[in-house]
Scaffold this motif. Sequence first.
Motif, PDB file in Angstrom:
ATOM      1  N   VAL A  14      28.054 120.262  68.556  1.00  0.00           N
ATOM      2  CA  VAL A  14      27.444 119.759  67.327  1.00  0.00           C
ATOM      3  C   VAL A  14      28.437 119.800  66.164  1.00  0.00           C
ATOM      4  O   VAL A  14      28.499 118.872  65.348  1.00  0.00           O
ATOM      5  N   LEU A  15      29.242 120.855  66.100  1.00  0.00           N
ATOM      6  CA  LEU A  15      30.213 120.990  65.011  1.00  0.00           C
ATOM      7  C   LEU A  15      31.455 120.133  65.235  1.00  0.00           C
ATOM      8  O   LEU A  15      32.050 119.638  64.269  1.00  0.00           O
ATOM      9  N   GLY A  16      31.850 119.959  66.476  1.00  0.00           N
ATOM     10  CA  GLY A  16      33.118 119.283  66.758  1.00  0.00           C
ATOM     11  C   GLY A  16      33.034 117.784  66.900  1.00  0.00           C
ATOM     12  O   GLY A  16      34.024 117.082  66.663  1.00  0.00           O
ATOM     13  N   TYR A  17      31.869 117.263  67.280  1.00  0.00           N
ATOM     14  CA  TYR A  17      31.710 115.816  67.476  1.00  0.00           C
ATOM     15  C   TYR A  17      30.473 115.371  66.717  1.00  0.00           C
ATOM     16  O   TYR A  17      29.359 115.420  67.219  1.00  0.00           O
ATOM     17  N   ARG A  18      30.701 114.962  65.467  1.00  0.00           N
ATOM     18  CA  ARG A  18      29.602 114.668  64.558  1.00  0.00           C
ATOM     19  C   ARG A  18      29.448 113.159  64.363  1.00  0.00           C
ATOM     20  O   ARG A  18      30.436 112.473  64.146  1.00  0.00           O
TER      21      ARG A  18
END
Length: 466
Positions: A27-31
């Motif tokens: 969720v944090l790395g591929y937004r």
Amino acid sequence: MIRSRWGVHLLFGGLLVAGVVVRGLAVLGYRPVLWFWADSFAYLSSAVDLRPLPSRPAGYSLFLWFFENVQVVVVAQHLMGIAMAVAIYAVLLRAGLPAWGSALAAAPVLLDVHQVQLEHLLMADLLFTFLVVMAVVLLVWRPAPWAVVAGLGLLGMATVTRTLGLPLVIVAVVWLLLRRVSWRAVGAGVLAAGVVVGGYATWFNAVHGSFGLGGSNVWMWSRTMTFADCRIMDPRPELAVLCPEAGPRLAAPVYIWDPKSPIVRSGAEKEELTGEFTSLAIRSQPLDFLLTGLGDALWAFEWNRRIYPSPGPQSAYVFPDSVRPFSDRVASAGRTATQLTVEYQGSSAETRIVEPYAGWLRAYQEYGYLRGPFLAAILLAGLGGMLVKLVRGRFADLTPALLPWAAAMTLTFLPPLVAAFDHRYVVPVVPLACLAAGLALTRRATDDATVESGTRAKRKAQLTAG
């Protein structure tokens, strides 16, 4: 006492936390989401226009329409992945498997990076997997009338998400009859599934003028192109234009998208012609049809994931180190990707890779997944456990494992037979295989009637002794 009661769940708790961390990195790395060109945009356009797709079921589009925000969709899909693991753990605990064994059975769902990647992808596969697993869990947990209706209803919903749900309805009905569930309950469950599928088919007819779920003969035709020999088939001239060219055969999906494919020469009647060609090919070469599909299905059990149908990060379904940017190119329904996402949620949803989270996840994915031979071992463990119980005459113990195992085998071998092999189609097999293996390896009866009978016998013995 309380510490002892909760202490047995420490292993699963640790695995659950690890699964949440991996999903947090996604969720944090591929937004906000990963896109699969151009299928993701076809589903999104159907959600925006709220109409069934002509080429595939649009149940996932209805799911998207409900949320109206891709970030919320992704979070919901990750929660579904966690819910499947929790459900597997709970069912196996109830069946009598030790807590550590139940936790290990749920571990691939929690920690397999390809499961997490599927949850982060705007595609129908995760929703389909969730509906199937929860349906099986309900039926195995306790095949009471309400659970039968709910379980078959969920499989009906899976069918309007991906048509592979339909054979699973048949598998479930056969299993229920083997377990001697009342005809009334089974009939009500079939009716529930029929209402869902029939309702969707009616909607499809209202828009497209014919009853159906959405699909195309082109998919099966492309499957036949991997083995069809027109010297054996002897097709009429109108069909002969679809024959594969001499030389090495390509991957089945390539015949659909390649501009040089014979389908380009078929003209406006390609649906009718490809359907006729497919029927002729299978009737003329039934053994080649079976061997080719089964051979492709066995790729799921290789140590290294096969890059299929063509090299590239998307074909392997991994978290990539770069993503395709949105452009002015039409994505679906006459709209660009930016236009579609703006219409859907009011803002662009172009993927951004954010470090260091994405880098940590890419490092994890080098090793954090279930290798093919281990999946084969899990399926064989389920089969072996059931055979042992059959030999010992413990049919009541065997039947709970039979449903998830049969569903897993159906999802392993059917897609390569009717369409093509794809690792995206293998991921839904894993939770079902793990559930089946866990149920097959339990030592005590899981059938409610057997347990209740044993309880009554124990009480009678206690009264007699008293």
